[in-house]
Scaffold this motif. Structure first.
Motif, PDB file in Angstrom:
ATOM      1  N   MET A   1       0.825  -1.202   0.000  1.00 41.34           N
ATOM      2  CA  MET A   1       0.000   0.000   0.000  1.00 41.34           C
ATOM      3  C   MET A   1       0.867   1.264   0.000  1.00 41.34           C
ATOM      4  O   MET A   1       0.603   2.229  -0.728  1.00 41.34           O
ATOM      5  CB  MET A   1      -0.921  -0.004   1.218  1.00 41.34           C
ATOM      6  CG  MET A   1      -1.776   1.236   1.378  1.00 41.34           C
ATOM      7  SD  MET A   1      -2.717   1.193   2.928  1.00 41.34           S
ATOM      8  CE  MET A   1      -1.395   1.195   4.146  1.00 41.34           C
ATOM      9  N   LEU A   2       1.945   1.247   0.805  1.00 44.42           N
ATOM     10  CA  LEU A   2       2.817   2.412   0.893  1.00 44.42           C
ATOM     11  C   LEU A   2       3.632   2.621  -0.382  1.00 44.42           C
ATOM     12  O   LEU A   2       3.870   3.753  -0.793  1.00 44.42           O
ATOM     13  CB  LEU A   2       3.737   2.281   2.107  1.00 44.42           C
ATOM     14  CG  LEU A   2       3.037   2.424   3.463  1.00 44.42           C
ATOM     15  CD1 LEU A   2       3.958   2.043   4.602  1.00 44.42           C
ATOM     16  CD2 LEU A   2       2.530   3.843   3.653  1.00 44.42           C
ATOM     17  N   VAL A   3       4.053   1.517  -1.007  1.00 48.63           N
ATOM     18  CA  VAL A   3       4.769   1.638  -2.294  1.00 48.63           C
ATOM     19  C   VAL A   3       3.846   2.256  -3.333  1.00 48.63           C
ATOM     20  O   VAL A   3       4.259   3.101  -4.138  1.00 48.63           O
ATOM     21  CB  VAL A   3       5.290   0.266  -2.765  1.00 48.63           C
ATOM     22  CG1 VAL A   3       5.777   0.341  -4.205  1.00 48.63           C
ATOM     23  CG2 VAL A   3       6.427  -0.214  -1.873  1.00 48.63           C
ATOM     24  N   HIS A   4       2.582   1.835  -3.335  1.00 48.24           N
ATOM     25  CA  HIS A   4       1.611   2.387  -4.276  1.00 48.24           C
ATOM     26  C   HIS A   4       1.385   3.881  -4.025  1.00 48.24           C
ATOM     27  O   HIS A   4       1.220   4.663  -4.964  1.00 48.24           O
ATOM     28  CB  HIS A   4       0.289   1.635  -4.150  1.00 48.24           C
ATOM     29  CG  HIS A   4      -0.781   2.138  -5.068  1.00 48.24           C
ATOM     30  ND1 HIS A   4      -0.802   1.852  -6.416  1.00 48.24           N
ATOM     31  CD2 HIS A   4      -1.871   2.921  -4.837  1.00 48.24           C
ATOM     32  CE1 HIS A   4      -1.853   2.436  -6.974  1.00 48.24           C
ATOM     33  NE2 HIS A   4      -2.516   3.085  -6.039  1.00 48.24           N
ATOM     34  N   THR A   5       1.409   4.286  -2.742  1.00 46.84           N
ATOM     35  CA  THR A   5       1.120   5.677  -2.382  1.00 46.84           C
ATOM     36  C   THR A   5       2.355   6.577  -2.491  1.00 46.84           C
ATOM     37  O   THR A   5       2.296   7.668  -3.074  1.00 46.84           O
ATOM     38  CB  THR A   5       0.569   5.751  -0.948  1.00 46.84           C
ATOM     39  OG1 THR A   5      -0.575   4.895  -0.841  1.00 46.84           O
ATOM     40  CG2 THR A   5       0.169   7.172  -0.587  1.00 46.84           C
ATOM     41  N   LEU A   6       3.478   6.137  -1.918  1.00 46.74           N
ATOM     42  CA  LEU A   6       4.673   6.976  -1.833  1.00 46.74           C
ATOM     43  C   LEU A   6       5.735   6.650  -2.877  1.00 46.74           C
ATOM     44  O   LEU A   6       6.678   7.425  -3.042  1.00 46.74           O
ATOM     45  CB  LEU A   6       5.306   6.834  -0.431  1.00 46.74           C
ATOM     46  CG  LEU A   6       4.413   7.160   0.770  1.00 46.74           C
ATOM     47  CD1 LEU A   6       5.155   6.870   2.062  1.00 46.74           C
ATOM     48  CD2 LEU A   6       3.964   8.619   0.728  1.00 46.74           C
ATOM     49  N   GLY A   7       5.586   5.497  -3.549  1.00 44.94           N
ATOM     50  CA  GLY A   7       6.637   5.043  -4.444  1.00 44.94           C
ATOM     51  C   GLY A   7       7.681   4.264  -3.657  1.00 44.94           C
ATOM     52  O   GLY A   7       7.817   4.425  -2.437  1.00 44.94           O
ATOM     53  N   ALA A   8       8.438   3.412  -4.359  1.00 44.95           N
ATOM     54  CA  ALA A   8       9.421   2.548  -3.689  1.00 44.95           C
ATOM     55  C   ALA A   8      10.491   3.369  -2.988  1.00 44.95           C
ATOM     56  O   ALA A   8      10.903   3.059  -1.863  1.00 44.95           O
ATOM     57  CB  ALA A   8      10.050   1.595  -4.695  1.00 44.95           C
ATOM     58  N   GLN A   9      10.940   4.443  -3.628  1.00 50.39           N
ATOM     59  CA  GLN A   9      12.023   5.241  -3.066  1.00 50.39           C
ATOM     60  C   GLN A   9      11.583   5.977  -1.803  1.00 50.39           C
ATOM     61  O   GLN A   9      12.296   5.980  -0.787  1.00 50.39           O
ATOM     62  CB  GLN A   9      12.526   6.241  -4.109  1.00 50.39           C
ATOM     63  CG  GLN A   9      13.881   6.830  -3.787  1.00 50.39           C
ATOM     64  CD  GLN A   9      14.520   7.470  -5.000  1.00 50.39           C
ATOM     65  OE1 GLN A   9      13.911   7.545  -6.062  1.00 50.39           O
ATOM     66  NE2 GLN A   9      15.751   7.920  -4.861  1.00 50.39           N
ATOM     67  N   GLY A  10      10.409   6.582  -1.834  1.00 54.29           N
ATOM     68  CA  GLY A  10       9.914   7.293  -0.663  1.00 54.29           C
ATOM     69  C   GLY A  10       9.635   6.356   0.497  1.00 54.29           C
ATOM     70  O   GLY A  10       9.867   6.704   1.660  1.00 54.29           O
ATOM     71  N   THR A  11       9.158   5.149   0.194  1.00 59.09           N
ATOM     72  CA  THR A  11       8.818   4.197   1.248  1.00 59.09           C
ATOM     73  C   THR A  11      10.055   3.712   1.990  1.00 59.09           C
ATOM     74  O   THR A  11       9.992   3.411   3.192  1.00 59.09           O
ATOM     75  CB  THR A  11       8.061   3.003   0.643  1.00 59.09           C
ATOM     76  OG1 THR A  11       6.937   3.483  -0.106  1.00 59.09           O
ATOM     77  CG2 THR A  11       7.550   2.074   1.719  1.00 59.09           C
ATOM     78  N   LEU A  12      11.196   3.625   1.299  1.00 62.11           N
ATOM     79  CA  LEU A  12      12.425   3.179   1.959  1.00 62.11           C
ATOM     80  C   LEU A  12      12.806   4.092   3.118  1.00 62.11           C
ATOM     81  O   LEU A  12      13.419   3.654   4.097  1.00 62.11           O
ATOM     82  CB  LEU A  12      13.570   3.113   0.947  1.00 62.11           C
ATOM     83  CG  LEU A  12      13.604   1.884   0.038  1.00 62.11           C
ATOM     84  CD1 LEU A  12      14.649   2.043  -1.047  1.00 62.11           C
ATOM     85  CD2 LEU A  12      13.865   0.624   0.850  1.00 62.11           C
ATOM     86  N   GLY A  13      12.446   5.387   3.032  1.00 65.88           N
ATOM     87  CA  GLY A  13      12.772   6.310   4.107  1.00 65.88           C
ATOM     88  C   GLY A  13      12.085   5.982   5.416  1.00 65.88           C
ATOM     89  O   GLY A  13      12.562   6.352   6.498  1.00 65.88           O
ATOM     90  N   LEU A  14      10.963   5.246   5.362  1.00 67.73           N
ATOM     91  CA  LEU A  14      10.232   4.886   6.578  1.00 67.73           C
ATOM     92  C   LEU A  14      10.981   3.867   7.433  1.00 67.73           C
ATOM     93  O   LEU A  14      10.619   3.637   8.590  1.00 67.73           O
ATOM     94  CB  LEU A  14       8.848   4.331   6.217  1.00 67.73           C
ATOM     95  CG  LEU A  14       7.903   5.315   5.505  1.00 67.73           C
ATOM     96  CD1 LEU A  14       6.604   4.619   5.140  1.00 67.73           C
ATOM     97  CD2 LEU A  14       7.628   6.538   6.377  1.00 67.73           C
ATOM     98  N   LEU A  15      12.016   3.243   6.849  1.00 68.47           N
ATOM     99  CA  LEU A  15      12.813   2.285   7.620  1.00 68.47           C
ATOM    100  C   LEU A  15      13.560   2.950   8.769  1.00 68.47           C
ATOM    101  O   LEU A  15      14.071   2.264   9.665  1.00 68.47           O
ATOM    102  CB  LEU A  15      13.816   1.578   6.701  1.00 68.47           C
ATOM    103  CG  LEU A  15      13.243   0.514   5.759  1.00 68.47           C
ATOM    104  CD1 LEU A  15      14.302   0.047   4.773  1.00 68.47           C
ATOM    105  CD2 LEU A  15      12.703  -0.671   6.551  1.00 68.47           C
ATOM    106  N   THR A  16      13.634   4.286   8.751  1.00 67.98           N
ATOM    107  CA  THR A  16      14.302   4.979   9.860  1.00 67.98           C
ATOM    108  C   THR A  16      13.570   4.778  11.189  1.00 67.98           C
ATOM    109  O   THR A  16      14.210   4.808  12.250  1.00 67.98           O
ATOM    110  CB  THR A  16      14.399   6.490   9.565  1.00 67.98           C
ATOM    111  OG1 THR A  16      13.082   7.004   9.287  1.00 67.98           O
ATOM    112  CG2 THR A  16      15.305   6.769   8.380  1.00 67.98           C
TER     113      THR A  16
END
Length: 496
Positions: A208-223
């Motif tokens: 869902m987050l990849v669809h919303t934020l894109g793969a690159q933006g979603t990686l930032g949530l790993l922080t």
């Protein structure tokens, strides 16, 4: 007998007969609440026997770092390489093998945490270091399409952070497994349960987050989970030890290395270690070929990003089921017995993948989404049951005093096997010309993988017949380790 007497007799019979359904209902209700309470009683027992602070540390590292971050990382990076960097599936498996490298280096991290203290502390600094490194790398990935080399370095940095945190908590688990062998299975069941629970959360939200934020933006949530690791480093109540001189530190390192070599020469250690490596290596990974096929709109079923996350989340539920089944029914069985039958089922269940790629499920009238969920659930249950006895066996092979380093060494064998599996699968996909758009030979890669899995059964003699409660190492080896090992450490969290 008069009518009044007959009526009185009937009323007495009713008094005897009528309570039975109520009694059964009450018994059923008590059974239900007892089953519902059982996991909490079990967790309470672990907190009582192993300290609540230690259980909380396991939940943070295994639940949030490994479970959530690991699953999130897996899905998001698949889409990152496919959509952002746009590379071939065989190349992705090669890259994935490179950021498995930090897990192969676990003996080095284990040696650091066992021997090299920072300002007198052996655990807290490494949690803080891991969380800081991972958070920084996750933020750097947010820049607009970095070169492949830089992206690979940043992803490897995140993987390094996870592996350092993993080694630090594993040292504590290995120590507790040595001191309380009867609870070794329970500790691994807890690790598997919280890891799978975190994985469900990660998988179910990643698509869902990849669809919303894109793969690159979603990686930032790993922080976010990595910051929790930093917090664990600050809140851990660790007794400050003596700061060793260079000579003492060198002697400690030299002694740890010699102890590891001595232990690895013991047949009861190197034989199961060899089996673990070969069983993982021979199960070559075809994951990226299958992932590209899953999402292809022409050759494959064209699953959406959200549904791919759901597939993996259901697989994580299967992992929990596998943990529960092992804990309830198989934890007392000999290692060889459980591993043999689990490995056999592991190879046979792989044929479901083959049926799916050949589209046999449609010929049987089973829709794609139903079949893939059934296949993923089955595969993850069997995989977890297969893995649990191996990880418990590993914890029982660690001598006291170098438990962190040696456990890391044995888990390094697992990571090396995973690397070999990914690169072996990459080679097979390359030779069979499976690309981003051509999947004609994907079925053959799956068939080769399944046959290799079944062939592993020929090596089952390397696994000991002993059970989880049996002694794995000679008494003299354990006694020597106890005499040489430092003052026992505790893992305690400071209450706010």
């Amino acid at each position: 007998m008069g009518s009044h007497e007959i009526q009185s007799l009937e009323e007495k019979q009713c008094l005897v007969v009528n309570p039975e359904p109520r009694v059964l209902q009450n018994n059923g209700r008590r059974t239900f609440f007892r089953l519902l309470r059982e996991p909490f009683d079990w967790l309470s027992m672990l907190c009582r026997e192993l300290e609540t602070s230690f259980i909380l540390a396991i939940i943070v590292v295994y639940g949030f770092s490994q479970g959530f971050s690991g699953s999130f990382f897996k899905v998001v990076t698949d889409y990152y390489w496919k959509d952002v960097q746009q590379v071939q599936p065989s190349a992705v498996q090669l890259y994935q093998g490179l950021y498995v490298m930090p897990w192969i280096m676990k003996p080095i991290w284990g040696l650091l945490t066992d021997v090299f203290s920072i300002a007198g502390y052996k655990r807290r600094p490494y949690f803080m270091l891991a969380g800081t490194l991972g958070s920084l790398c996750a933020l750097l990935l947010l820049q607009k399409k970095p070169p492949v080399l830089f992206a690979l370095i940043f992803l490897t940095g995140i993987s390094t952070a996870m592996s350092i945190a993993d080694v630090t908590i594993d040292a504590c688990i290995a120590r507790s497994s040595i001191q309380k062998p009867a609870l070794a299975s329970d500790m691994q069941s807890l690790c598997g349960f919280v890891s799978s629970t975190g994985a469900i959360l990660g998988y179910s939200t990643s698509g869902m987050l990849v669809h919303t934020l894109g793969a690159q933006g979603t990686l930032g949530l790993l922080t976010l989970p990595l910051i929790m690791i930093i917090t664990l480093g600050f809140t851990m109540n660790e007794a400050k030890g003596m700061i060793r001189t260079d000579k003492k530190m060198f002697a400690k390192v030299n002694g740890a290395v010699l102890d590891m070599i001595k232990t690895m020469k013991y047949p009861g250690v190197w034989k199961p270690s060899l089996y673990m490596y070969l069983s993982i290596t021979l199960s070559i990974s075809t994951h990226e070929g299958q992932f590209y096929w899953y999402t292809d709109p022409k050759a494959g079923p064209a699953f959406s990003k959200e549904f791919v996350g759901v597939i993996y989340a259901i697989g994580a539920v299967g992992s929990i089921v596998g943990v529960i089944l092992y804990h309830k029914f198989f934890k007392e069985f000999p290692f060889r017995t459980v591993i043999f039958f689990a490995q056999l089922l592991y190879g046979v269940s792989g044929m479901l993948d083959l049926m799916f790629v050949l589209r046999l499920n449609l010929k049987l009238g089973v829709p794609d989404y139903v079949f893939v969920i059934m296949e993923e659930m089955c595969a993850r249950i069997i995989s977890r049951i297969r893995w649990m006895p191996m990880i418990i066996l590993i914890t029982r092979l660690c001598p006291l005093g170098i438990e962190g380093t040696f456990f890391a060494l044995l888990m390094c064998i697992d990571s090396t096997g995973s690397l070999s599996s990914k690169w072996g699968g990459s080679l097979v996909l390359q030779l069979l010309k499976v690309t981003r758009t051509d999947f004609r030979n994907l079925w053959l890669a799956l068939l080769i993988r399944n046959l290799l899995r079944i062939s592993t059964l020929a090596l089952i003699f390397l696994v000991p017949k002993a059970g989880p409660a049996d002694a794995m190492l000679p008494d003299e080896m354990l006694d020597a380790s106890r005499n040489d090992h430092d003052k026992e450490e505790g893992l305690q969290l400071v209450c706010p």
